[in-house]
Design an enzyme around this catalytic site. Structure first.
Site, short mmCIF file in Angstrom:
data_model
loop_
_atom_site.label_atom_id
_atom_site.label_comp_id
_atom_site.label_asym_id
_atom_site.label_seq_id
_atom_site.Cartn_x
_atom_site.Cartn_y
_atom_site.Cartn_z
N CYS A 345 28.72 10.79 50.86
CA CYS A 345 30.01 11.45 51.11
C CYS A 345 29.86 12.97 51.14
O CYS A 345 29.13 13.53 50.33
CB CYS A 345 30.99 11.15 50.00
SG CYS A 345 31.32 9.42 49.80
N ARG A 440 40.07 5.43 59.21
CA ARG A 440 39.91 5.51 57.76
C ARG A 440 40.07 6.95 57.26
O ARG A 440 40.50 7.21 56.16
CB ARG A 440 38.50 5.00 57.44
CG ARG A 440 38.14 4.88 56.00
CD ARG A 440 36.70 4.35 55.96
NE ARG A 440 36.22 4.11 54.64
CZ ARG A 440 35.70 2.97 54.23
NH1 ARG A 440 35.62 1.95 55.04
NH2 ARG A 440 35.23 2.83 53.02
P1 XMP Z 1 27.88 5.00 47.12
O1 XMP Z 1 27.73 6.07 46.08
O2 XMP Z 1 27.73 3.64 46.58
O3 XMP Z 1 29.38 5.14 47.65
O4 XMP Z 1 26.97 5.28 48.28
C1 XMP Z 1 29.99 4.21 48.52
C2 XMP Z 1 31.45 4.55 48.70
O5 XMP Z 1 31.59 5.82 49.35
C3 XMP Z 1 32.80 5.85 50.12
N1 XMP Z 1 32.45 6.29 51.46
C4 XMP Z 1 32.60 7.55 51.91
N2 XMP Z 1 33.19 8.63 51.34
N3 XMP Z 1 32.65 9.91 53.27
C5 XMP Z 1 33.22 9.83 52.03
O6 XMP Z 1 33.75 10.83 51.53
C6 XMP Z 1 32.05 8.86 53.90
O7 XMP Z 1 31.54 8.98 54.99
C7 XMP Z 1 32.05 7.61 53.18
N4 XMP Z 1 31.58 6.37 53.51
C8 XMP Z 1 31.85 5.60 52.43
C9 XMP Z 1 33.38 4.46 50.07
O8 XMP Z 1 34.44 4.46 49.16
C10 XMP Z 1 32.20 3.61 49.61
O9 XMP Z 1 32.60 2.43 48.96
#
Ligand code: XMP
Length: 521
Positions: A345, A440
Site C-alpha cells: 500500500c 475500489r
Molecule cells: P498485506 O500487508 O497483507 O495487506 O500485504 C493486504 C491488504 O492491503 C490492502 N490493499 C491495499 N491498500 N493500496 C492500499 O492502500 C493497495 O493497492 C492495496 N491493495 C490491497 C487490502 O486491504 C489488503 O487486504
C-alpha cells in the site's frame, strides 16, 4: 499450588489493559511493532487452545485467518486451501462477474481430495512439448490424463515415459490406453469419496491415480494416492475444515460499490451478481473498498442487507469508531479495519491518510463492542506475533502478503538470480486498477490516466504450500495464547496487557549479536 489470579498492582502500573494503555497513548498512533504483550499466569498449553470464531450467524471459522480479496492472492485454489485449513478465502473481483461466479462454484463444489480440473494432454501432443509445459509451470508431477478433442478420456500418460529420450514421440504412442484404465463414475461418488478412493487404492496395489468420468466418459477430475493418504492422516487434525451447514467448504467473495454511467450506485448489477453468488452457496460477501465510511459503500451494504437479510456481510475499510458504527447501522456483520498498513500500500504516502493499525483496531474495537459486530484486522501483518497482537482487539485477520508467495496464490512463478518469485500487487496499483479494481479506490476505469495509484507492484519469494504457512502461523498464535493463559480468542481479548516498546526494545526482540545460520525449519 493455587496462584492468585488477582491483578498485581505493580504489574498493572506497567502492563496495562487496552482501555488504559491506548487512552494513555491517545496522541500517538501505534502499530504492531510498537507494543509487546505481557505474559500472565497460565494453565493453558498452546496445543489445547481453541481458535474458532463466529463472525456472523452462519459464518464460523475454525481459525481466525482470511486471505485477502486481491487478484494476486485469492482465487478458488486459495479459497479452497484456506477453508480446508479452517479459515476463509475472499475471491477477488478483478475479473468478469461470470468468472467470479465460476470461482465461487469451484470452491462450493470442491470434494476434498478430488482435483476437479486436472492438467491434461491430448493424444497428438509430443512428449517434448509436454516437458516444456512442465518446466514452464514448474509442475511437480509428470503423469497426465489424456483427453481427446471432445473432452473424452483417451488414456493416461505415465510419468515414466515423460523423458527427454522420448521427446519426439506422440502421446498416443506411449500412453496407457483407455481400455486398460480403472475409473469411477461421478454419480457413484458417495458422501465420503475419500474413504471410497482409499478403498480403491488398497485393492489395487501399484495404481496411484483414480480418474473420475461422467456418463459420456468425459473426465471430471482425479484422486491421487498421495493426496488421499495425506487427507486420511489429517482427519485427526485439531483444526477442521470450515464448512457450511451442507458440509461444503465455506467461501467468500468481494464486490465493489460499482457505479453506472450516471455516477449512481449500479443497484441492479450489484444485486443481480450477489444473488447469483448466493445461489451458488456464497457464505459471505465483502463490500471491499479503500474508504468504507462513504455514501456509496453504505448504500451498497444497505441494499444487499435489504435483499438478503440472512447473508453475512463484511464491509470496509475504515479506521474510525464512526466508520464502524456507520457500516454496522447499514447492516454489516463484520467491519474490515485498515487504511494503508498493507505491505503493497502507498495510500498513506500518496493521499496522506490512514492510521497505524493497532490504534485503529483499538478505536474500532470499542465501537464494534457497542454495535455487536465483529472487526477484522486487514493488512500489515508480517509475522504470527502480529496476528496475536491483532487478535487481542479484532476477531480475525486478513492477510495478502503472507500468502502471495504460496503455491495456491494465482500467478506465474518467475526465476530471478536463481530464486523463485510470484507477483504480488496492490489492488490500487496502476496495473490492478486497469484490470478492473479502480472502483475500489473511487475511480472509474475510463478516467484512469489522471489517477494516482495507491499501491505498488511487487514480488514475493516463493514460500511453499499454504498448509505449511498456516501451520507456522497457527503454532505462533497458540504459543501467544499459552503465554497469556488464554484458552480461546475471547479470553485472549480479555487478558491482553500492553507495553510500549522502544527502538532498542525492538532490536532486542529479533535475533541479535549472532550469525544466523538457519532462520526456520
Ligand atoms: P498485506 O500487508 O497483507 O495487506 O500485504 C493486504 C491488504 O492491503 C490492502 N490493499 C491495499 N491498500 N493500496 C492500499 O492502500 C493497495 O493497492 C492495496 N491493495 C490491497 C487490502 O486491504 C489488503 O487486504
Amino acid at each position: 499450588m493455587e496462584v492468585s489470579q488477582e491483578p498485581n498492582s505493580l504489574d498493572a502500573q506497567f502492563y496495562q489493559t487496552a482501555d488504559s494503555f491506548f487512552a494513555a497513548y491517545h496522541g500517538l498512533a501505534l502499530t504492531y511493532d510498537d507494543i509487546s504483550l505481557a505474559t500472565l499466569y497460565s494453565q493453558i498449553l498452546p496445543r489445547d487452545t481453541q481458535l474458532d470464531v463466529t463472525l456472523a450467524e452462519g459464518l464460523r471459522l475454525n481459525i481466525p485467518i482470511i486471505s485477502a480479496d486481491m487478484d494476486t492472492v485469492t482465487e478458488s485454489r486459495m479459497a479452497i486451501a484456506m477453508a480446508l485449513n479452517g479459515g476463509l478465502g475472499l475471491i477477488h473481483y478483478n475479473m468478469p462477474e461470470k468468472e467470479q461466479l465460476a470461482e465461487v462454484s469451484r470452491v462450493k463444489k470442491h470434494v476434498h481430495g478430488l482435483i476437479q480440473e486436472p492438467a491434461t494432454v491430448t493424444p497428438d501432443q509430443l512428449i517434448g512439448g509436454i516437458l516444456q509445459t512442465i518446466e514452464k509451470h514448474k509442475f511437480a508431477f509428470s503423469t497426465f490424463p489424456v483427453v481427446d478433442k471432445a473432452g473424452k478420456l483417451a488414456g493416461l500418460l505415465p510419468g515414466y515415459v515423460v523423458k527427454p529420450r522420448y521427446a519426439k514421440r506422440k502421446v498416443v504412442e506411449v500412453m496407457t490406453p483407455r481400455r486398460q484404465l480403472q475409473t469411477i463414475k461421478k454419480k457413484d461418488l458417495a458422501a465420503d469419496p475419500i474413504s471410497q478412493a482409499d478403498k480403491f487404492f488398497s485393492e489395487r496395489p501399484g495404481i496411484h491415480m483414480l480418474l473420475v468420468v461422467d456418463e459420456d466418459d468425459r473426465l471430471h477430475g482425479l484422486f491421487t494416492l498421495s493426496d488421499v493418504e495425506k487427507i486420511i492422516q489429517e482427519r485427526n487434525a485439531q483444526f477442521k475444515p470450515a464448512r457450511d451447514a451442507n458440509f461444503r467448504l465455506i467461501c467468500g467473495a468481494a464486490v465493489s460499490a460499482t457505479r453506472n454511467a450516471f455516477g449512481d450506485l449500479d443497484r441492479e448489477r450489484i444485486l443481480q451478481h450477489v444473488g447469483a453468488m448466493v445461489e451458488r452457496g456464497l457464505d459471505v460477501v465483502a463490500v471491499s473498498t479503500a474508504h468504507g465510511f462513504s455514501k456509496g459503500v453504505g448504500d451498497a451494504v444497505r441494499m444487499i442487507r435489504d435483499a438478503y437479510p440472512k447473508l453475512p456481510i463484511m464491509a470496509g475499510n475504515v479506521t474510525s469508531a464512526a466508520g464502524v458504527e456507520f457500516l454496522a447501522e447499514c447492516g454489516a456483520n463484520a467491519v474490515k479495519v485498515g487504511q494503508g498498513p498493507g505491505s503493497i500500500c502507498t495510500t498513506r504516502i500518496v493521499a496522506g491518510v490512514g492510521i497505524p493499525q493497532l490504534t485503529a483496531l483499538y478505536v474500532c474495537s470499542c465501537a464494534a463492542r457497542k454495535k455487536k459486530v465483529a472487526i477484522i484486522a486487514d493488512g500489515g501483518i508480517t509475522k504470527s506475533g502480529d496476528i496475536v497482537k491483532a487478535l487481542t482487539l479484532a476477531h480475525a485477520v486478513i492477510s495478502g502478503g503472507l500468502f502471495a508467495g504460496s503455491a495456491e496464490a494465482p500467478g506465474q512463478i518467475m526465476e530471478i538470480g536463481g530464486k523463485l518469485y510470484k507477483q504480488y500487487r496492490g489492488m490500487g496499483s496502476f496495473a490492478a486498477m486497469r484490470a478492473g479494481s479502480a472502483a475500489r479506490y473511487g475511480h472509474t476505469a475510463a478516467a484512469m490516466q489522471k489517477v494516482a495509484p495507491e499501491g505498488v507492484e511487487a514480488l514475493k519469494e516463493l514460500s511453499g504450500s499454504l498448509d505449511r504457512i498456516l501451520g507456522q502461523l497457527i503454532g505462533g498464535i497458540q504459543s501467544g495464547m499459552g503465554y497469556l493463559g488464554a484458552a480461546n480468542l475471547e479470553q485472549l481479548r480479555q487478558r491482553a496487557r500492553y507495553v510500549r516498546v522502544s527502538p532498542a526494545g525492538m532490536r532486542e526482540a529479533a535475533p541479535h549479536d549472532v550469525y544466523e545460520v538457519k532462520a526456520e525449519s
